[in-house]
Enzyme design. Sequence first.
Site, short mmCIF file in Angstrom:
data_model
loop_
_atom_site.label_atom_id
_atom_site.label_comp_id
_atom_site.label_asym_id
_atom_site.label_seq_id
_atom_site.Cartn_x
_atom_site.Cartn_y
_atom_site.Cartn_z
N CYS A 113 0.97 -0.63 -0.06
CA CYS A 113 -0.49 -0.20 0.31
C CYS A 113 0.40 0.78 -0.34
CB CYS A 113 -0.93 -0.23 1.55
SG CYS A 113 -2.27 0.94 1.24
N GLU A 122 -2.07 -8.50 4.34
CA GLU A 122 -2.23 -9.21 5.77
C GLU A 122 -3.80 -9.24 5.44
OE1 GLU A 122 -1.32 -6.05 4.51
OE2 GLU A 122 -1.85 -4.77 5.50
N HIS A 154 -3.74 -4.66 0.57
CA HIS A 154 -3.31 -5.49 1.72
C HIS A 154 -3.78 -6.87 1.84
CE1 HIS A 154 -2.65 -1.98 3.87
NE2 HIS A 154 -3.70 -0.99 2.70
#
Lengths: 238, 199
Positions: free
Chosen positions: B79, B183, B181
């Site tokens: 990001c 994660e 993202h």
Amino acid sequence: MERSTTNSESTFRAITTRNFLPFRIIGEPFSQIKIQESNLIDELMLVHRNRGKFDALFLELVLEISKFLSTPLTVGGAVASINDAKSLFDRGADKIVIGRNRDRQSLLSQIVDEYGKQSLVISVDYQSDDLLRGIDDFIRVESLKGYFNFAGELSINNISLDGSRQGVDLKLINFFSNVTDVPLVVGSGAGSTSQIAECFKKGADAVTLGTFLSQTDQSIKQIRSHLNSLGIHIRIDN
Amino acid sequence: MIDIINSPSSNALAVYYAYQDLGINCRIISEASEISKSTKIIIPGVGSFGSLSQYLEFSGFITPIKNAVDNNVKILGICLGMQILANTSEEAPTRKGLGFIDLDCVKIENSDLRVPHTGWDEIYISTQHPITEGLSSIFSAYFSHSYYLPVSSKYRLAEIRYGTAMSAIIAHKNIVGMQFHPERSQKNGRKTLVNFANW
């Protein structure tokens, strides 16, 4: 999410609400979250219902959830200071939601300066009574525009419909959708997939589900494929 | 060891837990001197271009990161961590990026679209790379951003279409960047994190 006072082993209980008041305990938060995540929720919004300050146990809960969650996490319920916000971000929250304190511009700008606009969800809750008096009486459009300078998302709920499964307040979605520049998250009242589809058609960018998920045998996967068949483009892969 | 730079306001912890959950060793580092031992480096997201640029400069990270890149250490920017790999950003015109990617980050400006671009969106892979191994040619992931890197054929691995085409995954030599993202992108995101660990 509510603190349990009767059980010393599992300190928090996931609950559904009706008119924003506790209605039914649906279980232990970790297993509920794991079930919904494996069913492919898009995001998780965790709201601390006890309106006091965040306590150490709630913060620990957020941290424990962060350890296994692979889904965006929004947390709120009692954020009253930049330190409250920091303690949540430090434990893995991706976004925080601010409702009652949304008119405290200095708090909003502190959060946005430090964590960016995308990290802040501003929540506007209202009741059907408010609507009878007219939108401008309970929230001025001008003040809404002020929120858009800070909010990464706007979340709206008609408290009177919360938990009712009678349908989300479409008129208000229409209103907010026309005035917001930021993504619009709507909730309270969803009772069927076609009602959810209507929310998207009226301009909602996301729909929050609580009672609907916990009291029906619908899984998110089924809801997704049904929404697609109703012409709502929503991810079904993964 | 995979080292995640602990920039202030970043979600280094979320990336760390994702790797823990996958059973892959990593650590969060706050000292620039620790980079000399890194075999892989992750610059996580969340925050603003200006503050991240300042942090990297004032904490002495820039030279060690550049040395690591020269020494073929693999770097992943997530990001904002991807945006900082570029030259500049409209978000903070007076600050500089790391300059590994010869592009400039611009604001999403389209009166028909909600900004930030938030939520799950479809990513279109155009070039195969170890980082995208095992993913469908169109896959979904979670985005949350107000600025983006334009698509350049030199770096493009995958793009999103939000009004216009934007870089979703870029690569250049031992550097990769992801606008989404990983994660927070469930199975697909986990896959890219494993791919980076194996790369």
